[in-house]
Design a protein around this motif. Sequence first.
Motif, PDB file in Angstrom:
ATOM      1  N   GLY A 123       3.449  -4.795   0.274  1.00 14.67           N
ATOM      2  CA  GLY A 123       2.605  -3.369   1.068  1.00 14.67           C
ATOM      3  C   GLY A 123       1.619  -2.933   0.959  1.00 14.67           C
ATOM      4  N   GLY A 124       0.522  -3.637  -0.125  1.00 12.90           N
ATOM      5  CA  GLY A 124      -0.696  -3.291  -0.557  1.00 12.90           C
ATOM      6  C   GLY A 124      -1.407  -3.193   1.355  1.00 12.90           C
ATOM      7  N   GLY A 125      -1.615  -3.955   1.712  1.00 12.02           N
ATOM      8  CA  GLY A 125      -2.484  -4.753   2.977  1.00 12.02           C
ATOM      9  C   GLY A 125      -1.766  -3.461   4.303  1.00 12.02           C
ATOM     10  N   SER A 126      -1.024  -2.797   4.038  1.00 16.01           N
ATOM     11  CA  SER A 126      -0.267  -1.992   5.423  1.00 16.01           C
ATOM     12  C   SER A 126      -1.553  -0.980   6.256  1.00 16.01           C
ATOM     13  CB  SER A 126       0.472  -1.302   4.913  1.00 16.01           C
ATOM     14  OG  SER A 126       2.029  -1.568   4.389  1.00 16.01           O
ATOM     15  N   PRO A 127      -1.824  -0.920   6.996  1.00 16.32           N
ATOM     16  CA  PRO A 127      -2.859  -0.124   7.843  1.00 16.32           C
ATOM     17  C   PRO A 127      -2.709   1.664   7.287  1.00 16.32           C
ATOM     18  CG  PRO A 127      -0.782  -1.247   9.361  1.00 16.32           C
ATOM     19  CD  PRO A 127      -0.920  -1.846   7.678  1.00 16.32           C
ATOM     20  N   ARG A 128      -3.437   2.052   7.302  1.00 14.24           N
ATOM     21  CA  ARG A 128      -3.320   3.519   7.218  1.00 14.24           C
ATOM     22  C   ARG A 128      -4.118   4.294   8.140  1.00 14.24           C
ATOM     23  NH1 ARG A 128      -4.420   0.964   1.108  1.00 14.24           N
ATOM     24  NH2 ARG A 128      -3.426  -1.143   2.413  1.00 14.24           N
ATOM     25  N   ALA A 129      -3.726   5.057   7.939  1.00  8.06           N
ATOM     26  CA  ALA A 129      -4.534   6.316   8.514  1.00  8.06           C
ATOM     27  C   ALA A 129      -3.851   8.293   8.327  1.00  8.06           C
ATOM     28  CB  ALA A 129      -4.288   6.463  10.243  1.00  8.06           C
ATOM     29  N   GLY A 130      -4.651   8.795   8.973  1.00  5.19           N
ATOM     30  CA  GLY A 130      -3.363   9.655   9.744  1.00  5.19           C
ATOM     31  C   GLY A 130      -3.799  10.593   7.083  1.00  5.19           C
ATOM     32  N   ASP A 131      -2.678  10.778   6.564  1.00  2.00           N
ATOM     33  CA  ASP A 131      -2.649  11.443   5.736  1.00  2.00           C
ATOM     34  C   ASP A 131      -2.396  10.588   4.497  1.00  2.00           C
ATOM     35  OD1 ASP A 131      -2.213  14.223   6.492  1.00  2.00           O
ATOM     36  OD2 ASP A 131      -0.444  14.339   6.590  1.00  2.00           O
ATOM     37  N   PHE A 132      -2.515   9.171   5.223  1.00  4.76           N
ATOM     38  CA  PHE A 132      -2.493   7.754   4.344  1.00  4.76           C
ATOM     39  C   PHE A 132      -3.412   7.552   4.166  1.00  4.76           C
ATOM     40  CE2 PHE A 132       1.846   8.713   5.706  1.00  4.76           C
ATOM     41  CZ  PHE A 132       2.295   8.749   4.538  1.00  4.76           C
ATOM     42  N   ALA A 133      -4.849   7.550   4.762  1.00  5.43           N
ATOM     43  CA  ALA A 133      -5.978   7.043   5.483  1.00  5.43           C
ATOM     44  C   ALA A 133      -7.163   6.636   4.251  1.00  5.43           C
ATOM     45  CB  ALA A 133      -6.788   7.923   6.276  1.00  5.43           C
ATOM     46  N   THR A 134      -6.493   7.920   2.567  1.00  5.67           N
ATOM     47  CA  THR A 134      -7.427   6.812   1.798  1.00  5.67           C
ATOM     48  C   THR A 134      -6.984   7.231   1.335  1.00  5.67           C
ATOM     49  OG1 THR A 134      -6.881   9.274   1.343  1.00  5.67           O
ATOM     50  CG2 THR A 134      -8.918   9.540   1.905  1.00  5.67           C
ATOM     51  N   MET A 135      -5.643   6.518   1.224  1.00  7.13           N
ATOM     52  CA  MET A 135      -5.403   5.784  -0.231  1.00  7.13           C
ATOM     53  C   MET A 135      -5.159   4.402  -0.660  1.00  7.13           C
ATOM     54  SD  MET A 135      -0.643   6.505   0.306  1.00  7.13           S
ATOM     55  CE  MET A 135       0.168   8.456  -0.035  1.00  7.13           C
ATOM     56  N   THR A 136      -5.217   4.601  -1.727  1.00  5.26           N
ATOM     57  CA  THR A 136      -5.099   2.792  -2.522  1.00  5.26           C
ATOM     58  C   THR A 136      -4.618   1.742  -2.358  1.00  5.26           C
ATOM     59  OG1 THR A 136      -4.482   3.349  -4.162  1.00  5.26           O
ATOM     60  CG2 THR A 136      -6.682   3.894  -4.317  1.00  5.26           C
TER      61      THR A 136
END
Length: 268
Positions: free
Chosen positions: A56-69
Motif C-alpha cells: 500500500g505504500g505506492g497508493s495515490p493520495r490527496a486531500g488530508d492524505f496528500a502529505t503522508m509518507t
Amino acid sequence: MKLNPKAEVVPGKKQIYTDLVIAAHQDDIEIMCPQGIVKGYQSDKYGLVAVVTADGGGSPRAGDFATMTDEEMKKVRRLEQMEAARIGDYSELIMLNYTSAEIKDRADDRVTEDYREILLHYRPETLYVHNLADKHPTHVGTVIKAIRAVRSLPKEARPAKMYGCEVWRALDWLSDDEKVVFDLTGYEKLLADVLDVFVSQIAGGKQYSLASAGRRTANATYAASHGVDQYAQCAYAMDLTPLIEDDSIDPRAFILGKLKKFEAEILA
C-alpha cells in the motif's frame, strides 16, 4: 503456514475456507471479488480467505492524505483493509506486504512461494484472481505468479475452479458464451459498504464504490439487447480453470485466443 516475515494474518469470526481471492492491492478484493464476498457473507457453509499482496505504500493520495509518507500510507491502507474484511465477514485476511516492484519481478519467486503456502494451507475449492487482460502491470504480475503457484501443486491439491475478475478493465468484451456471470442482486449495500471504508482513495479522487456499482449495473443491463434484465447487478469473470488443469497452456496464448475470438465476432 510459513510466509515471508512481513506478512500478517488477521483471523475472522469463522473457520470456513471454501473460497480464496488473491489480489494485488488493498480494495482490489472489494472491486474484483464481490461474488466471493456475498457467497461467504454470514454463511455457515462458505467462507472467503482474502490475500492482499502489496503493502500500500505506492497508493495515490490527496486531500488530508496528500502529505503522508509511504510508511504512513501503509498503516492507513492496512486499517482500511481490515475494516473491509470485518464488514464483509471474511474468514481470514492475509496481507503479504510486498512492493509493486517485487510483485512484477518475474525472477522473484517469494510471492509465488507465499501463494503456494496459502493454497496448501487453506485448500480452497474456488480461487479468484485478476484477469489476464487487466491493464495494471502489478495485477498482471499477481495473476501470473498465482498461476505459477497453483501449477506447483499436485493436481489433487489444486482448486476446482479459478476465475479472472474485473478491476482495471471490464470483461464485457468477452464472448457471451465465455462470460462467467455472478448474480449480486440484493447485496448492493454490502458491496458499497466494503468499498466505502477506503477513504484514503476516495479522498484521492477515486470513487471506487460508485464506479464498481455502475459497472455491475451496466453488466446487468447491457447483457442482452433483446431481453429484460435478469439481475440488478452482476459481475463478470474469465474462466481460467483450463490453465490450472493443463500446465502446457501458455497464458499468453490463452488470452490471445480470447482476443482473436472477439475480433472474429466483430468482423462477422
